[in-house]
Design a protein around this motif. Structure first.
Motif, PDB file in Angstrom:
ATOM      1  N   GLY A   1      84.289  -6.005 -87.485  1.00 47.49           N
ATOM      2  CA  GLY A   1      82.961  -6.635 -86.981  1.00 47.49           C
ATOM      3  C   GLY A   1      82.102  -5.617 -87.144  1.00 47.49           C
ATOM      4  N   ASP A   2      82.277  -4.208 -87.053  1.00 50.21           N
ATOM      5  CA  ASP A   2      81.248  -3.210 -86.975  1.00 50.21           C
ATOM      6  C   ASP A   2      80.667  -3.104 -88.672  1.00 50.21           C
ATOM      7  OD1 ASP A   2      81.546  -2.605 -84.333  1.00 50.21           O
ATOM      8  OD2 ASP A   2      83.185  -0.912 -84.503  1.00 50.21           O
ATOM      9  N   LEU A   3      81.609  -2.985 -89.265  1.00 51.91           N
ATOM     10  CA  LEU A   3      81.392  -3.206 -90.885  1.00 51.91           C
ATOM     11  C   LEU A   3      80.638  -4.265 -91.454  1.00 51.91           C
ATOM     12  CD1 LEU A   3      84.820  -1.872 -92.127  1.00 51.91           C
ATOM     13  CD2 LEU A   3      82.713  -0.846 -92.168  1.00 51.91           C
ATOM     14  N   ALA A   4      81.048  -5.500 -90.755  1.00 52.56           N
ATOM     15  CA  ALA A   4      80.248  -6.663 -90.999  1.00 52.56           C
ATOM     16  C   ALA A   4      78.591  -6.510 -90.951  1.00 52.56           C
ATOM     17  CB  ALA A   4      80.728  -7.881 -90.464  1.00 52.56           C
ATOM     18  N   ARG A   5      78.549  -5.960 -89.623  1.00 49.06           N
ATOM     19  CA  ARG A   5      76.919  -5.867 -89.179  1.00 49.06           C
ATOM     20  C   ARG A   5      76.375  -4.640 -90.143  1.00 49.06           C
ATOM     21  NH1 ARG A   5      79.767  -6.838 -84.304  1.00 49.06           N
ATOM     22  NH2 ARG A   5      80.290  -4.761 -83.825  1.00 49.06           N
TER      23      ARG A   5
END
Length: 405
Positions: free
Chosen positions: A56-60
């Protein structure tokens, strides 16, 4: 793969391939096939994969990198699978392959001459004359003071063909000497755990093997503790000690054999709490004390096989090397001046001044040298630069001699 982590032992080299800007991946472990290229835009994404960020962090963050074009964890998952298959991620697959490589290397008592052939002649009939021709380039001046006891050398580890003048200046003063032991401080470009890597393997050269001082290596390993990587796999494909072993075997390889203490020195980034002498001494104090004791023996010579600044796009700069060369060579001069004055604090302060912005790969080896030699006179014998036109990049290097005051 909830918290993906990219490998930290790869080299990324910008290239122009048929008009396209690409990144060539160099993997000394051999999991990534030679010649593999990746898009330039992938590097910032790999940099985000530190094992601490979730999908999720990477996606953001990738969404932000793309100017707001939305990326979801579901979009990232297949990309991660491709990166893992390509050998770019620190996963179970990578760790198993690395363990197998380490076991195979550990089983061999001799470290092979990996660069014989590609970097220098691989037969004694050709190598001897080749090295003699290089040594013949040594300048008459400046030289170490006549009759002064030689304690240590700074030599390059760039390929011998590019570094002829500096290799000649560094190794010509060894003629006629017969140390029983040579401690070589090389650069461990692939060290991840700790600050140093040791091996008790003999170093093979086309001129014959150079035996290691296994007892000295064991003593250093005990003293170093966690600051020494438990594996010696980093020595397998590292050229910085190999090139010194070749020159040493040629110049010193007479009737009195010498033994080698091969020490690879890693980057302080990540290994120290901060890039300072205080942090260096706190982390490596016992190891440095053991090395200092070795260096103090009257039959021991210390050689640092290092290069200095690495500048230009190949090394992460957004400017060509010719625009950085003046500042980089001034940085070299300041580092050498600090070493010549025996001022280790000034050496670290100069590196901190530029934030190691010029990628001095020999920083830890030089800092180690400064801590283990007694007060000495440093004579700079040669300074040189290798310019690589195709990548608009360059590497600086030098030769210098430490002699007793």
């Amino acid at each position: 793969m909830d918290y993906p982590r990219a490998r930290h032992d790869l080299e990324f080299i910008p290239i122009d391939h048929e008009g396209r800007q690409m990144i060539l991946v160099r993997d000394r472990l051999g999991l990534v096939p030679y010649g593999t290229g990746v898009p330039r835009g992938l590097l910032p994404v790999l940099a985000l994969m530190d094992g601490l960020r979730s999908l999720g962090d990477l996606a953001r963050e990738v969404t932000a990198l793309q100017g707001g074009r939305r990326v979801t964890p579901e979009d990232i998952a297949p990309v991660l699978a491709e990166l893992d298959a390509a050998g770019l991620l620190d996963t179970a697959r990578y760790r198993e392959a690395k363990a197998a490589a380490a076991a195979a290397f550990a089983a061999n008592p001799v470290r092979a001459a990996v660069f014989a052939g590609p970097a220098y002649p691989d037969s004694p009939q050709l190598l001897g004359p080749y090295l003699d021709a290089i040594l013949a380039l040594a300048p008459g001046e400046p030289a170490p003071p006549a009759g002064a006891k030689l304690l240590g050398l700074i030599a390059p580890h760039i390929d011998p063909e590019s570094g002829k003048a500096a290799y000649a200046a560094a190794y010509a003063p060894l003629r006629g000497l017969s140390p029983a032991r040579v401690v070589v401080l090389g650069v461990g470009h692939q060290i991840i755990n700790g600050l140093y890597s040791l091996t008790d393997k003999a170093y093979a050269t086309p001129l014959g093997e150079v035996a290691s001082d296994a007892a000295a290596v064991a003593k250093l390993r005990r003293a170093g503790g966690a600051v020494v990587d438990p594996s010696d796999l980093q020595h397998r494909d590292e050229h910085s000690v190999e090139f010194q072993a070749v020159f040493l075997r040629h110049v010193l390889g007479g009737e009195t054999p010498f033994s080698l203490v091969p020490v690879l020195c890693g980057s302080p980034a990540g290994a120290l709490a901060e890039p300072s002498r205080r942090a260096f001494l706190e982390a490596a104090g016992p190891f440095l004390a053991a090395l200092r004791e070795l260096a103090a023996a009257p039959d021991t010579l210390v050689v640092a096989g290092v290069d200095f600044c690495h500048i230009g796009p190949k090394f992460g700069h957004d400017k060509p090397a010719d625009l950085l060369e003046e500042a980089a060579t001034a940085h070299d001069a300041a580092l050498l001046d600090a070493l010549s004055r025996g001022d280790a604090e000034a050496f670290w302060a100069e590196s901190a001044r530029v934030g190691d912005g010029y990628n001095v790969c020999g920083l830890t080896a030089l800092a180690t040298l400064a801590e283990i030699l007694p007060p000495a006179r440093l004579t700079v014998l040669c300074r040189d630069i290798m310019r690589e036109k195709e990548t608009a990049s360059a590497v600086t290097f030098a030769a210098a001699a430490y002699t007793a005051r």
